[in-house]
Scaffold this active site. Structure first.
Site, PDB file in Angstrom:
ATOM      1  N   ASP A  97      51.711  19.072  59.308  1.00 19.66           N
ATOM      2  CA  ASP A  97      50.963  20.265  59.155  1.00 19.66           C
ATOM      3  C   ASP A  97      50.813  21.074  60.697  1.00 19.66           C
ATOM      4  OD1 ASP A  97      49.466  22.329  57.397  1.00 19.66           O
ATOM      5  OD2 ASP A  97      47.834  21.768  59.006  1.00 19.66           O
ATOM      6  N   PHE A  98      50.948  22.406  60.593  1.00 21.36           N
ATOM      7  CA  PHE A  98      50.522  23.297  61.655  1.00 21.36           C
ATOM      8  C   PHE A  98      51.078  22.634  63.092  1.00 21.36           C
ATOM      9  CE2 PHE A  98      47.751  25.690  64.863  1.00 21.36           C
ATOM     10  CZ  PHE A  98      48.234  26.784  64.434  1.00 21.36           C
TER      11      PHE A  98
ATOM     12  N   GLU B 142      55.934  21.631  60.012  1.00 22.35           N
ATOM     13  CA  GLU B 142      55.561  23.170  59.661  1.00 22.35           C
ATOM     14  C   GLU B 142      55.475  23.982  60.953  1.00 22.35           C
ATOM     15  OE1 GLU B 142      52.206  25.842  57.249  1.00 22.35           O
ATOM     16  OE2 GLU B 142      51.573  24.025  58.660  1.00 22.35           O
TER      17      GLU B 142
ATOM     18  N   LYS C 129      77.920  32.565  61.101  1.00 25.32           N
ATOM     19  CA  LYS C 129      77.568  31.449  60.626  1.00 25.32           C
ATOM     20  C   LYS C 129      76.075  31.671  59.940  1.00 25.32           C
ATOM     21  CE  LYS C 129      80.284  28.842  62.904  1.00 25.32           C
ATOM     22  NZ  LYS C 129      81.573  27.799  62.220  1.00 25.32           N
TER      23      LYS C 129
ATOM     24  N   HIS D 114      53.105  26.290  48.690  1.00 21.65           N
ATOM     25  CA  HIS D 114      51.705  26.307  48.237  1.00 21.65           C
ATOM     26  C   HIS D 114      50.868  27.561  49.056  1.00 21.65           C
ATOM     27  CE1 HIS D 114      51.539  23.834  52.028  1.00 21.65           C
ATOM     28  NE2 HIS D 114      50.156  24.030  51.930  1.00 21.65           N
ATOM     29  N   ASP D 115      51.621  27.842  50.214  1.00 21.69           N
ATOM     30  CA  ASP D 115      50.890  28.843  51.115  1.00 21.69           C
ATOM     31  C   ASP D 115      51.656  30.176  50.853  1.00 21.69           C
ATOM     32  OD1 ASP D 115      49.051  27.627  52.816  1.00 21.69           O
ATOM     33  OD2 ASP D 115      50.921  26.687  53.959  1.00 21.69           O
TER      34      ASP D 115
END
Length: 901
Positions: free
Chosen positions: A680-681, A705, A768, A787-788
């Site tokens: 996460d983050f 992420e 490309k 989910h976000d």
């Protein structure tokens, strides 16, 4: 311990059947963390050898003369290394309190004589709040350039002044104040913004008292109770000498709220103090290793030359086989040589005639396999090669110019020309050479020097060739015989990829499903609900499931973790989680844990009422919090990424933090059975820390992420999104390629291409794919919703009703596709299942090739690995007829997929 990793400055390797060649490359140096500045010196030691007093050896009269290097006829080997090390520099912080033009106006001057970008982080105590912590000073007291930090402090940059006594840059800041104000003390610490290091007084704030009832405070300065003064400093002149008969409330103006001069019982006196500090700075040196022919037929001369200062000791030995086991060779030895525990020799390098650096010459038998050594500086710092001993090949020195050369390596003669050789080496050496070269090429592409000297076309070409070679190599690995022809497998046969090819990157055939949405926690038994659907996930063809964050959390969704070892969450208990993971394993599905490493919610408040003290098994204090987030008053170093202001950002540069997090990840792997991580983050901290965590926990698959905004001009999405995907690529590079990243670039472009009927966006300027999947497909995890972005949050929802076009794109293209839970269990289920079946059947993987056939306003079409054709959009497209025939495999609303027959 202070151990330094080295990488070669000159490193060449040639291989006939590779379609690319590395030009001269500058080594990418390792990253060094700077510890907070301390008032005491901590020495280091070498991790493998602890030098002890050793017997000296009398040098033989036949020791080589240094002039021999100029008389040799041929250079067999030569390589130059950059040596990056940290060096402690001693300096001082000076504090001066002095009267200005009258008895009421005074000045506090704080200075520092060490290089850096110094900032004074300071605040005051008022008379009626002597026992409390900092407050902001009144505006009249703040020097120009001061910046308020929330509501409790001020940061003022120190100005650069030229010290006339030492001709060195001196940093200084001056604070003017009035003694009739209601200020009782001035508090401060110094911060070096270049390194994020803090300078404190005995581990606490500096406190300059202006009232005499503060004398019991341990960290005050300017009194006879001061500690740790630099010997020879002028010293303090007095204690605080102003005492009011009573206190009055703090006002808004501070200085304007003057006290009656009649209330004074003592006169404030000046003082001057100096405090010794140490700062770690990075220093670069070089070392050149060369091998030349000796005048004696059976000898070669190894020359070590370096510009390292002072005494440099070479801890060395030789080896006679590929095991590289140290042994002591027969004499004679160079001067100043000692035996160390009958295992190695220690030789002090001799100063060069010009006084710059030192060198050593070693006469060694040609029959020896290699020369092994490490360098020692003042018994405190050991320098080695990338965590291992230096190894210089001797037996075939004439056929190698680099440490890891393989077949076809070149030799450099005395003339300096490169000649091809045909010396054979072991398979292990050959593989090491190829892997090292590929890794160096990828590092070079991201280096600042290469970006200036090499065209984008060259960089893209190298990456494409690496991807092709990787796909070709994997095809060989899967085959039963070592040929370059992919193994012929019946269409009905299930391809079982190897259990592990590269830590964190899987086999290349993964299909990921996010196994929750933003509301999943509300049932309180999500783990058990998922367990009932395990067989469905398997039958649909998913190979990896991503589960929600497992830890206790302030927010019920799990993204504000508190006690990391408490796995009883709103999704279910720890035992239910273990049962769920085991159930997925039984049907052959890997499981990713969602781990939040950037931030952590605290259990307790500090003395300022700020939540930055942690409990549970990992009971960290505020040193674990970055020092440049004004919301949480951390005492750690400066953050290496972006702040997440909802919770304390963790300082990953702290050794104890990294140690605890690595132990936690390994515990999750063993106790729960996770196969990998969704990170996460990851924008919040340097990707090199991720590399450290992944190398320790050894996940099968990991994805970060890294989510930031795409490029827009006047509200319109730019066609060129190279800068956006480059930032994601940079993060992947920082992890050393040990993790993939969500392809946010591709999602954003698909939004406008499909939602606004602008399918021309799906081809970049080079024809490309325009996302990360077009540059580094094996590290791109493609998705259209999570989910976000979707669910009930809906921060960036995919164009409604057109989701299947998005899935037709990511499930037919290279990269690792991720499907959102809400779409799997919806009316799209059968169409998603059909696309998954085609991907499995045709063995489309993360490295499959893409040939874009059409990209205009209403249609996008491509051929994947010459065995699948697809199109999305309302426009018309049919795959070309010719030697290859195509059969329609499936179709839906504005999308079609064909198979080669």
């Amino acid at each position: 311990m202070s151990t330094v990793r080295l990488e070669p400055l000159l490193h060449q390797c040639f291989r006939d059947n590779l379609r690319f060649r590395s030009e001269s490359k500058k080594a990418k140096l390792c990253y060094y963390n700077h510890s907070p500045l301390k008032l005491a010196f901590n020495g280091g030691s070498f991790c493998n050898f602890k030098p002890l007093p050793v017997p000296s050896i009398r040098a033989s009269s036949t020791v080589i003369d240094t002039r021999e290097t100029s008389e040799v006829s041929e250079v067999l080997y030569r390589e130059t290394f950059t040596l990056k090390r940290t060096q402690k520099v001693e300096g001082r912080v000076s504090v001066r309190l002095e009267q200005r033009n009258d008895e009421a106006n005074w000045r506090l001057t704080v200075g520092c004589n060490l290089p850096g970008k110094w900032v004074l982080h300071w605040g005051v105590n008022y008379i009626d709040e002597v026992g409390s912590e900092w407050d902001q000073p009144p505006p009249e007291m703040r020097p120009p350039g001061s910046v308020p930090i929330k509501d409790y402090a001020i940061e003022t940059p120190l100005k650069n002044l030229l010290s006339t006594s030492e001709e060195k840059i001196f940093h200084e800041v001056r604070i003017n104040f009035n003694t009739y104000s209601s200020i009782a003390a001035i508090n401060f610490v110094l911060k070096d913004e270049e390194t994020g290091a803090w300078c404190q007084h005995r581990g606490r704030d500096f406190k300059v008292p202006l009232m005499d009832y503060l004398h019991e405070d341990f960290n005050i300065i300017g009194t006879k109770k001061s500690f740790g003064l630099l010997p020879g400093a002028p010293g303090q002149l007095s204690t605080m000498l102003l005492k009011p008969e009573g206190s009055q409330p703090k006002g808004q103006d501070g200085i304007n709220e003057q006290m009656d001069p009649k209330q004074q019982t003592k006169i404030l006196e000046g003082f001057y103090e100096e405090h010794s500090i140490l700062k770690e700075t990075s220093v670069e040196n070089f070392m050149t290793v060369s091998i030349t022919k000796s005048s004696e037929e059976d000898k070669n001369i190894v020359c070590l030359e370096t510009d390292l200062p002072r005494d440099v000791v070479v801890h060395w030995g030789v080896c006679r086989d590929d095991d590289k086991r140290w042994e002591i060779p027969a004499g004679p030895y160079p001067p100043e040589t000692k035996i160390y525990k009958k295992l190695a020799l220690q030789t002090l390098l001799q100063p060069k005639e010009d006084g710059h650096g030192s060198l050593g010459l070693f006469s060694l038998d040609k029959e020896l396999m290699g020369f092994l050594f490490v360098l020692n500086l003042n018994d405190k710092t050991w320098l080695n090669y990338m965590g291992s001993d230096f190894y210089i090949p001797l037996s075939n020195a004439g056929s190698k110019v680099s440490i890891h050369g393989g077949p076809g390596s070149s030799s450099v003669g005395a003339s300096g020309k490169t000649t091809e050789t045909s010396k054979t080496v072991s398979d292990a050496d050959y593989s090491d050479g190829v892997i090292s070269e590929i890794r160096n090429l990828v590092r070079d592409i991201s280096s600042e020097k290469t970006s200036k000297t090499k065209s984008k076309e060259w960089q893209e070409y190298v990456l494409q060739e690496i991807e092709k070679l990787a796909a070709e190599a994997y095809s060989i690995f899967r085959g039963s015989s070592p040929t370059f022809v992919e193994e012929s497998t019946p269409e009905t046969e299930t391809v079982i990829p190897p259990a592990k090819v590269c830590s964190g990157t899987g086999s290349g055939y993964e299909i990921l499903c996010q196994g929750f949405n933003w509301e999943s926690h509300k049932s309180g038994r999500w783990y058990m609900e998922l367990k009932e659907k395990v067989n469905e996930f398997a039958s649909l063809g998913f190979t990896v499931i991503w589960l929600p964050p497992p830890t206790e959390s302030i927010s019920p969704e799990g993204y504000m973790p508190k006690d990391l070892y408490n796995l009883n969450s709103r999704y279910g208990s720890m035992e239910e989680l273990k049962i769920l993971v085991k159930s997925f394993h039984q049907v052959g599905i890997k499981v990713l844990g969602d781990v939040v490493l950037n931030h952590r919610c605290a259990h307790y408040q500090n003395h300022n009422g700020v939540w930055n003290i942690f409990g549970g098994k990992l009971s960290w204090d505020d040193r674990a919090v970055v020092g440049d987030d004004p919301h949480f008053q951390g005492r750690g170093n400066k953050s290496s990424g972006d702040h997440f202001h909802a919770a304390p950002n963790i300082d990953h540069s702290q050794d104890f933090v990294r140690k605890d997090l690595k132990e936690w990840l390994c515990w999750l792997r063993k106790e729960i059975g996770y196969d990998g991580w969704r990170l996460d983050f990851v924008r919040g901290f340097w990707g090199g820390y991720i590399k450290d965590y992944l190398e320790t926990s050894e996940p099968y698959f990991a994805v970060g992420e890294y989510w930031d905004s795409l490029s827009y001009t006047y509200g319109e999405l730019d066609h060129n999104q190279d800068s956006h995907r480059q930032r994601i690529i940079d993060w992947i590079n920082a992890t050393n390629g040990t993790a993939g990243a969500f392809d946010v670039t591709t999602k954003g472009i698909l939004h406008d291409a499909i939602g606004r009927c602008q399918y021309w966006r799906l081809s970049d300027q080079k024809g490309k794919p325009p996302g990360v999947v077009g540059w580094w497909p094996s590290r791109a995890v493609t998705f259209i919703e999570n989910h976000d972005t979707g669910s009930t949050q809906g921060h960036w929802r995919f164009p409604g009703g057109k989701e299947m076009q998005g899935y037709a794109y990511i499930l037919t293209h290279p990269g690792t596709p991720a499907v959102f839970y809400d779409h799997v269990f919806s009316h799209y289920r059968s169409e998603i299942s059909a696309l998954l079946s085609v991907r499995h059947r045709l063995k489309i993987n993360c490295r499959s090739t893409v040939q874009i056939m059409k990209a205009n306003h209403d249609v996008y079409a491509a051929i994947i690995s010459e065995k699948l054709a697809m199109k999305i959009g309302p426009g018309h497209y049919e795959p070309p007829t010719g030697q290859q025939r195509w059969a329609l495999a499936l179709q839906g609303n504005d999308y079609k997929v064909w198979e080669a027959s």
